[in-house]
Write a protein that holds these residues in place. Structure first.
Motif, PDB file in Angstrom:
ATOM      1  N   ILE A  64      52.800 -35.104 -19.378  1.00 53.23           N
ATOM      2  CA  ILE A  64      54.464 -36.189 -19.830  1.00 53.23           C
ATOM      3  C   ILE A  64      54.692 -36.741 -18.514  1.00 53.23           C
ATOM      4  CG2 ILE A  64      56.296 -34.296 -20.765  1.00 53.23           C
ATOM      5  CD1 ILE A  64      55.096 -37.676 -22.475  1.00 53.23           C
ATOM      6  N   LYS A  65      55.212 -35.879 -17.703  1.00 55.20           N
ATOM      7  CA  LYS A  65      55.640 -36.007 -16.886  1.00 55.20           C
ATOM      8  C   LYS A  65      55.357 -37.487 -15.302  1.00 55.20           C
ATOM      9  CE  LYS A  65      57.512 -34.459 -12.081  1.00 55.20           C
ATOM     10  NZ  LYS A  65      58.725 -34.817 -12.035  1.00 55.20           N
ATOM     11  N   GLU A  66      53.983 -36.909 -15.330  1.00 50.89           N
ATOM     12  CA  GLU A  66      52.864 -38.293 -14.396  1.00 50.89           C
ATOM     13  C   GLU A  66      52.568 -39.152 -14.982  1.00 50.89           C
ATOM     14  OE1 GLU A  66      51.853 -34.833 -15.565  1.00 50.89           O
ATOM     15  OE2 GLU A  66      50.918 -33.984 -13.805  1.00 50.89           O
ATOM     16  N   VAL A  67      52.804 -39.073 -16.728  1.00 51.25           N
ATOM     17  CA  VAL A  67      52.678 -40.770 -17.489  1.00 51.25           C
ATOM     18  C   VAL A  67      54.175 -41.130 -17.796  1.00 51.25           C
ATOM     19  CG1 VAL A  67      52.432 -41.533 -20.060  1.00 51.25           C
ATOM     20  CG2 VAL A  67      50.744 -39.591 -19.431  1.00 51.25           C
ATOM     21  N   LEU A  68      55.246 -40.773 -17.742  1.00 48.29           N
ATOM     22  CA  LEU A  68      56.622 -41.746 -17.121  1.00 48.29           C
ATOM     23  C   LEU A  68      56.765 -41.938 -16.245  1.00 48.29           C
ATOM     24  CD1 LEU A  68      58.377 -38.513 -20.109  1.00 48.29           C
ATOM     25  CD2 LEU A  68      57.666 -40.731 -20.451  1.00 48.29           C
ATOM     26  N   ALA A  82      58.525 -45.075 -24.595  1.00 42.49           N
ATOM     27  CA  ALA A  82      58.846 -44.102 -26.903  1.00 42.49           C
ATOM     28  C   ALA A  82      57.629 -44.418 -27.282  1.00 42.49           C
ATOM     29  CB  ALA A  82      60.120 -43.859 -26.553  1.00 42.49           C
ATOM     30  N   GLN A  83      58.127 -45.319 -27.481  1.00 41.38           N
ATOM     31  CA  GLN A  83      57.618 -46.477 -28.814  1.00 41.38           C
ATOM     32  C   GLN A  83      55.996 -46.821 -27.703  1.00 41.38           C
ATOM     33  OE1 GLN A  83      58.637 -50.581 -28.478  1.00 41.38           O
ATOM     34  NE2 GLN A  83      57.126 -50.709 -30.712  1.00 41.38           N
ATOM     35  N   TRP A  84      55.659 -46.779 -26.657  1.00 45.64           N
ATOM     36  CA  TRP A  84      54.566 -46.785 -25.762  1.00 45.64           C
ATOM     37  C   TRP A  84      53.550 -45.737 -26.562  1.00 45.64           C
ATOM     38  CZ3 TRP A  84      52.007 -44.542 -22.865  1.00 45.64           C
ATOM     39  CH2 TRP A  84      50.483 -45.399 -21.991  1.00 45.64           C
ATOM     40  N   LEU A  85      54.622 -44.801 -25.833  1.00 41.02           N
ATOM     41  CA  LEU A  85      53.114 -42.705 -26.103  1.00 41.02           C
ATOM     42  C   LEU A  85      53.398 -42.813 -27.666  1.00 41.02           C
ATOM     43  CD1 LEU A  85      55.941 -40.722 -24.047  1.00 41.02           C
ATOM     44  CD2 LEU A  85      53.743 -41.211 -23.881  1.00 41.02           C
ATOM     45  N   ASN A  86      53.779 -43.409 -28.560  1.00 42.21           N
ATOM     46  CA  ASN A  86      53.923 -42.275 -30.170  1.00 42.21           C
ATOM     47  C   ASN A  86      53.457 -43.534 -30.882  1.00 42.21           C
ATOM     48  OD1 ASN A  86      54.343 -40.192 -32.036  1.00 42.21           O
ATOM     49  ND2 ASN A  86      55.925 -41.733 -32.778  1.00 42.21           N
ATOM     50  N   ALA A  87      53.011 -45.054 -30.310  1.00 45.42           N
ATOM     51  CA  ALA A  87      52.964 -46.143 -31.286  1.00 45.42           C
ATOM     52  C   ALA A  87      51.060 -46.569 -31.365  1.00 45.42           C
ATOM     53  CB  ALA A  87      53.140 -47.305 -30.910  1.00 45.42           C
ATOM     54  N   SER A  88      50.608 -45.931 -32.429  1.00 50.09           N
ATOM     55  CA  SER A  88      49.161 -46.610 -32.765  1.00 50.09           C
ATOM     56  C   SER A  88      48.339 -47.593 -32.683  1.00 50.09           C
ATOM     57  CB  SER A  88      48.457 -45.291 -33.479  1.00 50.09           C
ATOM     58  OG  SER A  88      48.521 -44.321 -33.850  1.00 50.09           O
ATOM     59  N   VAL A  89      47.637 -47.740 -32.148  1.00 44.89           N
ATOM     60  CA  VAL A  89      47.141 -49.205 -31.702  1.00 44.89           C
ATOM     61  C   VAL A  89      45.854 -49.763 -32.374  1.00 44.89           C
ATOM     62  CG1 VAL A  89      48.912 -50.679 -30.030  1.00 44.89           C
ATOM     63  CG2 VAL A  89      46.723 -49.293 -29.498  1.00 44.89           C
ATOM     64  N   GLU A 102      49.569 -38.499 -29.041  1.00 48.26           N
ATOM     65  CA  GLU A 102      48.119 -37.985 -29.535  1.00 48.26           C
ATOM     66  C   GLU A 102      47.253 -37.338 -28.486  1.00 48.26           C
ATOM     67  OE1 GLU A 102      48.597 -38.999 -34.009  1.00 48.26           O
ATOM     68  OE2 GLU A 102      47.635 -41.041 -32.195  1.00 48.26           O
ATOM     69  N   GLN A 103      47.155 -38.455 -27.451  1.00 47.73           N
ATOM     70  CA  GLN A 103      45.094 -38.710 -26.506  1.00 47.73           C
ATOM     71  C   GLN A 103      46.019 -37.825 -26.152  1.00 47.73           C
ATOM     72  OE1 GLN A 103      44.139 -42.234 -24.916  1.00 47.73           O
ATOM     73  NE2 GLN A 103      44.536 -43.230 -27.061  1.00 47.73           N
ATOM     74  N   LEU A 104      47.440 -37.848 -25.096  1.00 48.82           N
ATOM     75  CA  LEU A 104      47.645 -36.286 -24.312  1.00 48.82           C
ATOM     76  C   LEU A 104      47.852 -34.774 -24.482  1.00 48.82           C
ATOM     77  CD1 LEU A 104      51.415 -37.352 -22.539  1.00 48.82           C
ATOM     78  CD2 LEU A 104      49.265 -37.407 -21.690  1.00 48.82           C
ATOM     79  N   VAL A 112      44.987 -41.248 -20.405  1.00 43.10           N
ATOM     80  CA  VAL A 112      46.129 -42.105 -20.636  1.00 43.10           C
ATOM     81  C   VAL A 112      47.708 -42.702 -19.692  1.00 43.10           C
ATOM     82  CG1 VAL A 112      48.932 -40.981 -21.418  1.00 43.10           C
ATOM     83  CG2 VAL A 112      46.966 -40.293 -22.685  1.00 43.10           C
ATOM     84  N   ILE A 113      47.225 -41.499 -18.151  1.00 40.18           N
ATOM     85  CA  ILE A 113      48.095 -42.321 -16.961  1.00 40.18           C
ATOM     86  C   ILE A 113      47.314 -44.012 -16.610  1.00 40.18           C
ATOM     87  CG2 ILE A 113      47.386 -41.570 -14.398  1.00 40.18           C
ATOM     88  CD1 ILE A 113      48.366 -39.004 -15.433  1.00 40.18           C
TER      89      ILE A 113
END
Length: 125
Positions: A64-68, A82-89, A102-104, A112-113
């Motif tokens: 999560i730290k690296e992604v943020l 937060a929206q980007w992390l939690n939204a399914s597309v 979910e991928q993380l 994800v990175i």
């Protein structure tokens, strides 16, 4: 009327409740948020919330730290992160793909990175 952000982000912890779950002090939660080890959201009322999706089995999800850090290069809006992390597309086959969080959880940190880099670049363009 339901707040749309509540639907998008899902449940959140308060600082005190997250500290209990992680077995940290509240100051450790504050410090972790300041260094992007945790995602902290500031509400319009001035309350700090911590999306529950970043916690799994009483631990902060790995990566999560690296992604943020990457997402922060595209926008300062933590609500957008937060929206980007939690939204399914929908993917190319019109199937709903797993969200970034979910991928993380599944251990796909590098993927994800990479997606976060592309997204941050588009946000900053």
């Amino acid at each position: 009327m339901t707040n749309p952000w509540a639907v998008i982000i899902g449940p959140c912890y308060t600082r005190a409740s997250l500290a209990r779950v992680l077995r940290w002090t509240e100051q450790e939660v504050v410090d972790a948020a300041a260094t992007l080890d945790l995602l902290e959201l500031d509400t319009i009322e001035g309350k700090m919330l911590y999306p529950a999706f970043q916690i799994h089995d009483g631990q902060v999800i790995e990566g999560i730290k690296e992604v943020l850090e990457v997402l922060s290069t595209g926008t300062a809006s933590r609500w957008t992160w937060a929206q980007w992390l939690n939204a399914s597309v929908d993917d190319e086959s019109d199937q709903q793909s797993p969200s970034a969080i979910e991928q993380l959880r599944a251990g796909h940190i590098d993927d994800v990175i990479l997606d976060a880099r592309h997204t941050a670049w588009s946000w900053s363009s």
